[in-house]
Design a protein around this motif. Structure first.
Motif, PDB file in Angstrom:
ATOM      1  N   MET A 180       0.725  -1.120  -0.010  1.00  0.00           N
ATOM      2  CA  MET A 180      -0.066  -0.076  -0.058  1.00  0.00           C
ATOM      3  C   MET A 180       0.897   1.210   0.036  1.00  0.00           C
ATOM      4  SD  MET A 180      -2.828  -1.176   2.855  1.00  0.00           S
ATOM      5  CE  MET A 180      -3.846  -2.875   2.379  1.00  0.00           C
ATOM      6  N   GLY A 181       0.786   2.132  -0.948  1.00  0.00           N
ATOM      7  CA  GLY A 181       1.575   3.288  -1.119  1.00  0.00           C
ATOM      8  C   GLY A 181       0.689   4.550  -1.056  1.00  0.00           C
ATOM      9  N   MET A 182       1.322   5.674  -0.954  1.00  0.00           N
ATOM     10  CA  MET A 182       0.553   6.804  -0.926  1.00  0.00           C
ATOM     11  C   MET A 182       1.470   8.109  -1.276  1.00  0.00           C
ATOM     12  SD  MET A 182       1.282   8.713   2.139  1.00  0.00           S
ATOM     13  CE  MET A 182       2.958   8.765   2.656  1.00  0.00           C
ATOM     14  N   SER A 183       0.960   9.113  -1.564  1.00  0.00           N
ATOM     15  CA  SER A 183       1.781  10.371  -1.854  1.00  0.00           C
ATOM     16  C   SER A 183       0.863  11.637  -0.932  1.00  0.00           C
ATOM     17  CB  SER A 183       1.805  10.497  -3.237  1.00  0.00           C
ATOM     18  OG  SER A 183       0.704  10.827  -3.792  1.00  0.00           O
ATOM     19  N   ASP A 184      -0.146  11.321  -0.272  1.00  0.00           N
ATOM     20  CA  ASP A 184      -0.957  12.217   0.286  1.00  0.00           C
ATOM     21  C   ASP A 184      -1.982  11.681   1.332  1.00  0.00           C
ATOM     22  OD1 ASP A 184      -1.810  14.836   0.871  1.00  0.00           O
ATOM     23  OD2 ASP A 184      -2.202  15.423  -0.841  1.00  0.00           O
ATOM     24  N   PHE A 185      -2.490  12.624   2.044  1.00  0.00           N
ATOM     25  CA  PHE A 185      -3.488  12.225   3.410  1.00  0.00           C
ATOM     26  C   PHE A 185      -4.829  11.492   2.470  1.00  0.00           C
ATOM     27  CE2 PHE A 185      -1.645  15.600   5.902  1.00  0.00           C
ATOM     28  CZ  PHE A 185      -1.029  14.787   6.785  1.00  0.00           C
ATOM     29  N   GLY A 186      -5.189  10.422   3.178  1.00  0.00           N
ATOM     30  CA  GLY A 186      -6.593  10.025   2.591  1.00  0.00           C
ATOM     31  C   GLY A 186      -6.294   8.740   1.575  1.00  0.00           C
ATOM     32  N   GLU A 187      -5.119   8.722   1.065  1.00  0.00           N
ATOM     33  CA  GLU A 187      -4.871   7.608   0.240  1.00  0.00           C
ATOM     34  C   GLU A 187      -4.784   6.207   0.594  1.00  0.00           C
ATOM     35  OE1 GLU A 187      -1.614   8.632  -2.382  1.00  0.00           O
ATOM     36  OE2 GLU A 187      -2.353  10.525  -3.103  1.00  0.00           O
ATOM     37  N   ILE A 188      -4.049   6.121   1.789  1.00  0.00           N
ATOM     38  CA  ILE A 188      -4.119   4.687   2.395  1.00  0.00           C
ATOM     39  C   ILE A 188      -5.334   4.373   3.012  1.00  0.00           C
ATOM     40  CG2 ILE A 188      -2.950   3.353   4.314  1.00  0.00           C
ATOM     41  CD1 ILE A 188      -0.488   4.442   3.429  1.00  0.00           C
ATOM     42  N   SER A 236      10.567  10.325   1.988  1.00  0.00           N
ATOM     43  CA  SER A 236       9.551  10.072   0.654  1.00  0.00           C
ATOM     44  C   SER A 236       8.213  10.755   0.706  1.00  0.00           C
ATOM     45  CB  SER A 236       9.531   8.827   0.406  1.00  0.00           C
ATOM     46  OG  SER A 236      10.736   8.183   0.169  1.00  0.00           O
ATOM     47  N   HIS A 237       7.973  11.611  -0.021  1.00  0.00           N
ATOM     48  CA  HIS A 237       6.903  12.403  -0.337  1.00  0.00           C
ATOM     49  C   HIS A 237       6.728  13.477   0.805  1.00  0.00           C
ATOM     50  CE1 HIS A 237       5.630   9.127  -2.688  1.00  0.00           C
ATOM     51  NE2 HIS A 237       5.589   8.215  -1.567  1.00  0.00           N
ATOM     52  N   ILE A 238       7.711  13.946   1.239  1.00  0.00           N
ATOM     53  CA  ILE A 238       7.887  15.032   2.273  1.00  0.00           C
ATOM     54  C   ILE A 238       7.369  16.362   1.410  1.00  0.00           C
ATOM     55  CG2 ILE A 238      10.012  15.919   2.079  1.00  0.00           C
ATOM     56  CD1 ILE A 238       9.878  15.775   5.231  1.00  0.00           C
ATOM     57  N   GLU A 239       7.708  16.373   0.079  1.00  0.00           N
ATOM     58  CA  GLU A 239       7.274  17.541  -0.771  1.00  0.00           C
ATOM     59  C   GLU A 239       5.781  17.790  -0.484  1.00  0.00           C
ATOM     60  OE1 GLU A 239       7.530  19.105  -5.287  1.00  0.00           O
ATOM     61  OE2 GLU A 239       7.780  16.879  -4.711  1.00  0.00           O
ATOM     62  N   ILE A 240       4.907  16.907  -0.366  1.00  0.00           N
ATOM     63  CA  ILE A 240       3.441  17.087  -0.384  1.00  0.00           C
ATOM     64  C   ILE A 240       3.032  17.195   1.096  1.00  0.00           C
ATOM     65  CG2 ILE A 240       1.113  16.166  -0.681  1.00  0.00           C
ATOM     66  CD1 ILE A 240       2.475  14.901  -3.148  1.00  0.00           C
ATOM     67  N   LEU A 241       3.728  16.211   1.943  1.00  0.00           N
ATOM     68  CA  LEU A 241       3.150  16.132   3.361  1.00  0.00           C
ATOM     69  C   LEU A 241       3.701  17.102   4.218  1.00  0.00           C
ATOM     70  CD1 LEU A 241       2.664  12.318   3.400  1.00  0.00           C
ATOM     71  CD2 LEU A 241       0.800  14.273   3.410  1.00  0.00           C
ATOM     72  N   LYS A 242       5.288  17.479   3.902  1.00  0.00           N
ATOM     73  CA  LYS A 242       5.925  18.517   4.783  1.00  0.00           C
ATOM     74  C   LYS A 242       6.814  18.034   5.911  1.00  0.00           C
ATOM     75  CE  LYS A 242       3.966  21.607   1.979  1.00  0.00           C
ATOM     76  NZ  LYS A 242       4.587  21.998   0.686  1.00  0.00           N
ATOM     77  N   THR A 243       6.297  17.117   6.666  1.00  0.00           N
ATOM     78  CA  THR A 243       6.913  16.727   7.856  1.00  0.00           C
ATOM     79  C   THR A 243       6.988  15.270   7.964  1.00  0.00           C
ATOM     80  OG1 THR A 243       5.031  16.886   9.379  1.00  0.00           O
ATOM     81  CG2 THR A 243       6.377  18.973   9.214  1.00  0.00           C
ATOM     82  N   ARG A 244       7.818  14.696   8.709  1.00  0.00           N
ATOM     83  CA  ARG A 244       7.744  13.378   9.017  1.00  0.00           C
ATOM     84  C   ARG A 244       6.761  12.818   9.698  1.00  0.00           C
ATOM     85  NH1 ARG A 244      12.572  10.916  11.626  1.00  0.00           N
ATOM     86  NH2 ARG A 244      11.829   8.927  11.081  1.00  0.00           N
ATOM     87  N   ASP A 245       6.246  13.630  10.657  1.00  0.00           N
ATOM     88  CA  ASP A 245       4.999  13.305  11.691  1.00  0.00           C
ATOM     89  C   ASP A 245       3.878  13.446  10.761  1.00  0.00           C
ATOM     90  OD1 ASP A 245       6.327  13.443  13.898  1.00  0.00           O
ATOM     91  OD2 ASP A 245       6.136  15.411  14.350  1.00  0.00           O
ATOM     92  N   ASN A 246       3.608  14.286   9.553  1.00  0.00           N
ATOM     93  CA  ASN A 246       2.345  14.151   8.700  1.00  0.00           C
ATOM     94  C   ASN A 246       2.589  12.678   8.069  1.00  0.00           C
ATOM     95  OD1 ASN A 246       1.375  16.631   9.335  1.00  0.00           O
ATOM     96  ND2 ASN A 246       2.043  17.638   7.971  1.00  0.00           N
ATOM     97  N   ILE A 247       3.816  12.373   7.483  1.00  0.00           N
ATOM     98  CA  ILE A 247       4.015  11.036   6.855  1.00  0.00           C
ATOM     99  C   ILE A 247       3.577   9.974   7.870  1.00  0.00           C
ATOM    100  CG2 ILE A 247       5.816   9.531   5.963  1.00  0.00           C
ATOM    101  CD1 ILE A 247       7.041  12.020   4.894  1.00  0.00           C
ATOM    102  N   LEU A 248       3.994   9.928   9.015  1.00  0.00           N
ATOM    103  CA  LEU A 248       3.419   8.870  10.037  1.00  0.00           C
ATOM    104  C   LEU A 248       1.943   8.927  10.105  1.00  0.00           C
ATOM    105  CD1 LEU A 248       4.169   6.907  12.306  1.00  0.00           C
ATOM    106  CD2 LEU A 248       4.287   8.940  13.853  1.00  0.00           C
TER     107      LEU A 248
END
Length: 450
Positions: free
Chosen positions: A165-173, A193-205
């Protein structure tokens, strides 16, 4: 695919537009170039195409059913075919796959993380195959189109599906797990990876944790406890299990030995010990393996069954793949790239004897972190690579980190390929790595014939 036309209509929440409401169907396809007799064609829309325009072509090629959200053809002409109209075909694809997953009642293991998803998928599938018939995601079919298509390739002969399961933004997973409903989820790590869109590692988490959105007491989340963002994960809603090098974990690894042929470690699990040998290179695969092993224990396998299952390991291509060229030794790691996976590739190159060459390209989707990340990788390569060859928008950042004079910069991949014969020497050990979109396999093809 074991679905009826009536189930297609029910799961997609669509309506029949013709009096014909039944047909013998076999495969669902979204690509008219692959349509065969008995197929279901589902018309997707993209930025530059509208699949609804190809419905008539799909019928002419042998499709028995078309699922559309626009009518762009003569209904009367195909009144003997099945036509299902839905509100949105992309959503219908996810809904059909969800209904099919529930119909089969199969166990699902979902895998996410910034890096290592594919290797973890391959290893988990191998371990589970020691007892069960296992299906796994093919290639990178891990998004809102690819994942439901994978589910629709299942049939009742399978016991377990291992789905990436991959993603690049919120809501995809969230949308993926709404469809696939994993019983067990594995999380490899939280990188940039994808920090360009999500801005922080906390958001990636936060985005990765959407894999638990439908979890309850019966579900299990297994995480890499060595990752700083995952080590403190806990929940009262579902079971959380951590794996790693910490002896406090119920499943942990000791005595790691990584070579250019294999990676070995001692598995420790609730007082049991076993020596595990992986036909994969790179110490990072130990953590990937532990995730799969823990899933195996949760699904009722013994250590012996999992070791037996390793005989069935099929690794995805372009992942630290060793290739013997005419005069050079190539490490093909072109599948994708992030700072962590770049370093893992360089670690493998370091084990080679002889001159070491790293051909590195752009790591995409790093946003504001990109310049820093490329400089960091350049610095990591400094004590490993005898020659660093780079191209892409961040070649100067690679150079700044590398600091040594033994670096070649190229404006384009084409100019790099054209000059390879002038910079590569017989017997060189060459790592080739960049993000998937850079298509560095073109460099690998050229290197094979030097």
């Amino acid at each position: 695919m074991e679905l009826t036309v009536k189930e297609l209509k029910e799961y997609s929440k669509g309506e029949f537009l013709t009096e014909t409401t039944d047909a013998k169907i076999n495969v669902l396809s979204t690509d008219t170039r692959k349509i065969e007799k008995g197929n279901v064609f589902l018309a997707l829309k993209g930025a530059n195409f509208n699949g609804n325009e190809y419905a008539s072509k799909a019928f002419e090629l042998g499709a028995e059913v078309c699922i559309v959200d626009e009518i762009l053809f003569d209904l009367e002409k195909y009144k003997d075919k099945v036509i299902i109209k839905v509100e949105d075909t992309k959503k219908a694809l996810l809904d059909i796959a969800h209904g099919y997953r529930n119909k089969l009642g199969i166990k699902v293991v979902g895998i996410t993380g910034s890096t290592g998803k594919t290797s973890t998928k391959d290893l988990t599938t191998a371990f589970l195959s020691g007892k069960y018939k296992v299906f796994k995601t093919k290639g990178n079919f891990n998004n809102e189109i690819g994942l439901p298509l994978m589910i629709l390739q299942l049939d009742s002969s399978y016991d377990i599906a291992v789905l990436e399961m991959g993603m690049s933004d919120f809501g995809e997973i969230h949308n993926l797990v709404k469809c696939a409903r994993p019983d067990i989820a594995l999380m490899t790590n939280i990188g940039i990876s994808h920090i360009e869109i999500l801005k922080t590692r906390d958001n990636i988490l936060k985005s990765k944790m959407e894999i638990t959105d439908y979890f309850s007491k019966e579900n299990i989340l297994i995480v890499n406890g060595e990752d700083d963002k995952l080590t403190n994960i806990s929940s009262n809603e579902y079971e959380v299990v951590k794996v790693g090098y910490n002896s406090e974990y119920e499943c942990f690894a000791t005595d790691i030995n990584a070579t250019l042929e294999k990676t070995e470690f001692t598995l420790n699990y609730k007082g049991q010990k076993a020596r595990i040998s992986l036909d994969m290179v790179g110490k990072h695969n130990v953590l990937n393996a532990l995730l799969g092993i823990e899933a195996g224990f949760k699904l009722g396998l013994s250590i012996e069954e999992m070791i037996k299952g390793l005989e069935n390991l099929e690794a995805t291509s372009m992942r630290l793949e060793f290739i013997d060229g005419k005069s050079v030794n190539i490490i093909n790691d072109c599948y994708n790239a992030s700072p962590d996976s770049m370093k893992s590739g360089l670690d493998v190159l370091k084990m080679k004897e002889g001159r070491k060459v790293a051909i590195l390209g752009t790591m995409l989707q790093l946003g504001a972190e990109a310049k820093k990340a490329h400089k960091e990788v350049g610095a990591y390569a400094k004590d490993i690579a005898d020659l660093l060859i780079v191209t892409g928008d961040f070649r100067e950042d690679f150079k700044e980190g590398f600091e040594k004079e033994s670096i070649k910069l190229y404006n384009t991949k084409v100019s790099l390929i054209e000059d390879l014969k002038n910079v590569i020497q017989k017997g060189d050990n060459i790592l080739v790595k960049a993000s998937r979109g850079e298509k560095y396999e073109e460099i690998v093809r050229e290197l094979k014939n030097i």
